[in-house]
Write an enzyme that holds these catalytic residues in place. Structure first.
Site, PDB file in Angstrom:
ATOM      1  N   CYS A  31      13.506   8.303  -0.880  1.00  0.00           N
ATOM      2  CA  CYS A  31      12.223   7.806  -1.395  1.00  0.00           C
ATOM      3  C   CYS A  31      11.147   8.227  -0.407  1.00  0.00           C
ATOM      4  CB  CYS A  31      12.264   6.286  -1.597  1.00  0.00           C
ATOM      5  SG  CYS A  31      12.503   5.347  -0.080  1.00  0.00           S
ATOM      6  N   CYS A  46       0.832  -1.205   0.000  1.00  0.00           N
ATOM      7  CA  CYS A  46       0.000   0.000   0.000  1.00  0.00           C
ATOM      8  C   CYS A  46       0.868   1.257   0.000  1.00  0.00           C
ATOM      9  CB  CYS A  46      -0.926  -0.009   1.215  1.00  0.00           C
ATOM     10  SG  CYS A  46      -2.231  -1.257   1.133  1.00  0.00           S
TER      11      CYS A  46
END
Length: 384
Positions: free
Chosen positions: A351, A198
C-alpha cells in the site's frame, strides 16, 4: 476586551536586539511591551512536528515565545514535504524533532527548544505536559487528541486544537474549569475507519498554514490576555469555498472529564477508547531489496508469486509498482476481492506506507490464505 486574564506573568526584560525584532508587536496596544514580556516567559508545547506543527512552531518562534517544546517520534519522509514546511529535502530520514529544533534556531536564536523524541502515551503525557503553560495539538488521530485533552484538563492548562482533512479544517480552544473541554464537543470518538487519515484521504498543503497559524493566534491571545479566545467556539474553514464559520458550544455538565460529577480522574487506554485493535503478532514482511530480487526472478521464470496493490484506484494513477494487480483493501475485507486472488502461489501485498497492506494480510490469513507477506514501508519505501 479580553474574557480571560493573561496566562503568563511577564519576564524581566527584553534585550536591545529583541526590542528591535519584536517592534511591530510592541506597537500594538493589545500586546505592547508587557505582552511581549509574557510571550518571552511562556512555555508552549507543540504535539506533532508535521503539517499543523510546522506553521505553528514557525509563528510561535517568530512571535518570541521563550520556550518551545516539540513532541514527535517520527522521521521526515519525502511525502511530508508538500505541507510540513519545517523540513527540507536534506532532512529526509532525520527525526522530526531534530529538524524542527534546527529550523527554530535559524528563525529565532532567543527561543529555547526542548525536544521530546517520543510517542506521547498515557505513561509519559502528564510528566511532559507539566513543564508547559499550554499545549498546541498538531496530531492527526483521535487517540492522541483525547489523550492530550485529558492530560491538559487534569493539569489545568489550556489546549489549542486543530484538525485538517482534504480541504477542510477546524480549530478551537479547550480549557476545563474555564470552559468546555474536547470531550464536551466530542463525547465519544467516531467508529474506527469512519474518518480517513490525511495519509488516506489527502490534504491540501496550504490548509496546514491556515489552521496552524490560527492555533498560534489563539496561543498568543491566551498568553497575553489580548482579545477573546475561541473558548466555547468552533471555527470551521472550507478552503475550496474560502469561508470561515463559527459555531458556539457550551461546557457539558455531564461531561465525564470536566462535568459536575466526573468519572475520569486519570489517563486511560486511548487505543481501547478509540476502538483500535490491540497489539498483534508480527506478520511476514518483504523489504524493498528483496522484492526487487523477487520481481527479477519472476521475470526470468524462476519464481512464482502475485504482487497485490491494496490501495484505491486513484492512488494507483499517481504511482505503482510494475507487475502488480489492484485489489483494494476494502474489497479484500468485504470478501469481494478474495476470489480475484490465487490460492496456489504466494502473495505479496503493498500500500502507501504498510498499514493497509498489513490489515489486508490479516484479512487474507483469516480467509485461509497461507503464504501472504507485505512490503515493509509500502510504496514510499520503494520510491525512496
Amino acid at each position: 476586551m479580553s474574557t480571560l486574564p493573561p496566562l503568563v506573568e511577564p519576564a524581566g526584560q527584553l534585550s536591545e536586539e529583541e526590542l528591535v525584532r519584536y517592534d511591530r508587536h510592541l506597537l500594538l496596544p493589545q500586546i505592547g511591551l508587557q505582552g511581549q514580556l509574557r510571550l518571552r516567559n511562556a512555555r508552549v508545547l507543540v504535539v506533532g512536528a508535521g503539517g499543523l506543527g510546522s506553521p505553528a512552531l514557525a509563528y510561535l518562534a517568530a512571535a518570541g515565545v521563550g520556550v518551545l517544546g516539540v513532541v514527535d517520534d517520527d522521521r521526515v519522509e519525502v511525502s511530508n514535504l508538500q505541507r510540513q514546511i519545517l523540513h527540507g529535502t536534506e532532512d529526509v530520514g532525520r527525526p522530526k524533532v531534530e529538524s524542527a529544533a534546527d529550523a527554530v534556531a535559524r528563525w529565532n536564536p532567543h527561543v529555547e527548544v526542548r525536544t521530546h523524541p517520543v510517542r506521547l502515551t498515557s505513561e509519559n503525557a502528564m510528566e511532559i505536559v507539566a513543564g508547559y503553560d499550554l499545549v498546541l495539538d498538531g496530531t492527526d488521530n483521535f487517540a492522541t487528541r483525547y489523550l492530550v485533552n485529558d492530560a491538559c484538563a487534569l493539569s489545568g492548562i489550556p489546549y489549542v486544537w486543530a484538525s485538517i482533512l482534504r480541504f477542510d479544517g477546524q480549530v478551537s480552544v479547550f480549557w476545563a474549569g474555564h470552559g468546555p473541554c474536547y470531550r464536551c464537543l466530542f463525547p465519544e470518538p467516531p467508529p474506527p475507519g469512519m474518518v480517513p487519515s490525511c495519509a488516506e484521504g489527502g490534504v491540501l498543503g496550504v490548509l496546514c498554514a491556515a489552521l496552524g497559524s490560527a492555533q498560534v493566534n489563539e496561543a498568543i491571545k491566551l498568553v497575553t490576555g489580548a482579545g477573546e479566545p475561541l473558548l466555547g467556539r468552533l471555527q470551521i474553514h472550507d478552503a475550496l469555498a474560502a469561508t470561515w464559520h463559527t459555531l458556539e458550544f457550551a461546557a457539558d455538565p455531564d461531561c465525564a472529564l470536566c462535568g459536575t460529577d466526573p468519572t475520569i480522574t486519570e489517563l486511560q487506554d486511548y487505543e481501547e477508547l478509540c476502538g483500535l485493535p490491540p497489539v498483534q503478532e508480527p506478520v511476514p514482511t518483504v523489504e524493498v531489496a528483496e522484492l526487487r530480487t523477487m520481481l527479477a526472478e519472476r521475470a526470468e521464470g524462476r519464481r512464482r508469486f502475485t504482487l497485490v496493490d491494496v490501495r484505491e484506484p486513484h492512488e494507483r494513477e499517481v504511482s505503482l509498482i510494475d507487475g502488480s494487480v489492484l485489489v483494494p483493501k476494502g474489497a479484500i475485507e468485504s470478501g469481494d476481492g478474495v476470489a480475484l486472488l490465487p490460492r496456489d502461489e504466494p502473495l505479496v501485498l503493498y500500500c502507501r506506507s504498510g498499514a493497509r497492506s498489513e490489515q489486508s494480510l490479516r484479512a487474507l490469513r483469516a480467509a485461509g490464505f497461507a503464504e501472504v507477506s507485505h512490503l515493509e514501508g509500502g510504496i514510499l519505501a520503494w520510491q525512496a
